[in-house]
Design an enzyme around this catalytic site. Sequence first.
Site, PDB file in Angstrom:
ATOM      1  N   HIS A  74       0.811  -1.213   0.000  1.00  0.00           N
ATOM      2  CA  HIS A  74       0.000   0.000   0.000  1.00  0.00           C
ATOM      3  C   HIS A  74       0.851   1.273   0.000  1.00  0.00           C
ATOM      4  O   HIS A  74       0.325   2.373  -0.223  1.00  0.00           O
ATOM      5  CB  HIS A  74      -0.947   0.005   1.204  1.00  0.00           C
ATOM      6  CG  HIS A  74      -2.295   0.574   0.901  1.00  0.00           C
ATOM      7  ND1 HIS A  74      -2.487   1.635   0.038  1.00  0.00           N
ATOM      8  CD2 HIS A  74      -3.527   0.211   1.321  1.00  0.00           C
ATOM      9  CE1 HIS A  74      -3.774   1.919  -0.041  1.00  0.00           C
ATOM     10  NE2 HIS A  74      -4.437   1.064   0.725  1.00  0.00           N
TER      11      HIS A  74
ATOM     12  N   ASP B 255      -2.092   1.954  -4.757  1.00  0.00           N
ATOM     13  CA  ASP B 255      -3.365   2.321  -4.136  1.00  0.00           C
ATOM     14  C   ASP B 255      -4.417   1.253  -4.427  1.00  0.00           C
ATOM     15  O   ASP B 255      -4.321   0.508  -5.407  1.00  0.00           O
ATOM     16  CB  ASP B 255      -3.858   3.669  -4.662  1.00  0.00           C
ATOM     17  CG  ASP B 255      -2.948   4.813  -4.256  1.00  0.00           C
ATOM     18  OD1 ASP B 255      -2.309   4.697  -3.190  1.00  0.00           O
ATOM     19  OD2 ASP B 255      -2.887   5.814  -4.999  1.00  0.00           O
TER      20      ASP B 255
END
Length: 449
Positions: free
Chosen positions: A421, A425
């Site tokens: 992450h 995204d």
Amino acid sequence: MAKFTFNLPDIGEGIAEAEIVDWHVKVGDTVEEDDRLADMMTDKATVEMESPVAGKVIEVAGEVGDTIAIGSMLVVIEVEGEVPEDAEEDAEGGTEPAPAPKAGESETRIEVETPDPSDAEDAAAAAPPSAPEPPAEPVGEAGAQGSGRDAGDASAPRPAKVLASPAVRQRAKDLGIDLAEVKPAADGRVRHADLDAFLSYNRAGGFGAAGRARADEEVKVIGLRKRIAQNMAEAKRNIPHFSYVEECDVTDLERLRADLNAERGDRPKLTMLPLLITAICRTLPDFPMINARYDDAAGVVTRHGSVHLGMATQTDKGLMVPVIRDAQSRNLWQLAREILRLANAARDGSATSDELSGSTLTVTSLGPLGGVATTPVINRPEVAIIGPNRIVERPMFVPDGLGGERLEKRKLMNISISCDHRVVDGWDAASFVQALKRLIEAPARILAD
């Protein structure tokens, strides 16, 4: 007599130490020149150490599982006469410790993969199970088929002698059963039927008993298993994982695969994996953040133009991830041939360190073993890992071509992806998988130029 010290040589660029994973000699053994001394594991490969001299082993560096620095003593050998000069050069070749590897250089892979989510026969064979321990002494149970005395009463008297035929005694011995724990017949004699009842109660019944207790076993974590454990822990500590799963209709893709295999001639059989890899490679140019590596120490993300695809493979020695170089440049048959070659090399131990390192994205599949979804751990420093899952057949409503729908049996497969992450995204991961899904469900586009 002279003593020859064999130091651990420089066995690879950027390697500072290696782990002892197997000794082929012990103190007191006599060795000849070129005899194997030990197997050493680095971050990239397992390397065999051979003796440059003949003589008697009088000292070894440590036990299996110990880590030895490059240039440190590995073995001391007592030789007759003077030590040959060429042997001294071999021993001194590793006296300068190699520099510590830079961040992101470790390439040992950590995920499970069986190459094809649709063909169980192509799944990597699991390592054979360890030989079972001898059965432990059974614990008596109070009740219909427990001991003839209260199992919870330690003071209950134990029968002085159990009446049973030699055949019953031998069978009980083979099964690891204490005859004193078996309730005999009314005449006090234990028969085969009483053994059967005891086994039924203790292994399948008797308050839900599922089996006999076995002795605890301690297994030292060394070699590849130790490296896997370290890398998995590093990945989970350093990478904020998230996973996304989507269902894909692979009915037409499976039909295409069957048609291609029917006309393959002497080319290798196509599993699902070459088709999926081709679809992945066609999708990646629009999502460069997926095919990337993150050097978190330097704060640099490298988005790779070529797809060096890792495919985790089960071997007798543990899990390895050979790498398909430039997967985007290979056609289906070339991919199938390379998958087979690399999988065989990983299993027979002939894969080189170059073939086991440098991947930019990994595919891991447990499809043939079952399971509808996975949340695979990312192969650091990569930023994503893709997991095709089991193919199942289910009824679905599909367009009937007349503006309505009809019920039809379809083949469905979930695609899982785990992402870093810090780099990827959730929107990007979902968009990538949706684009991959569109390609998988319209497989003619996979073969289009």
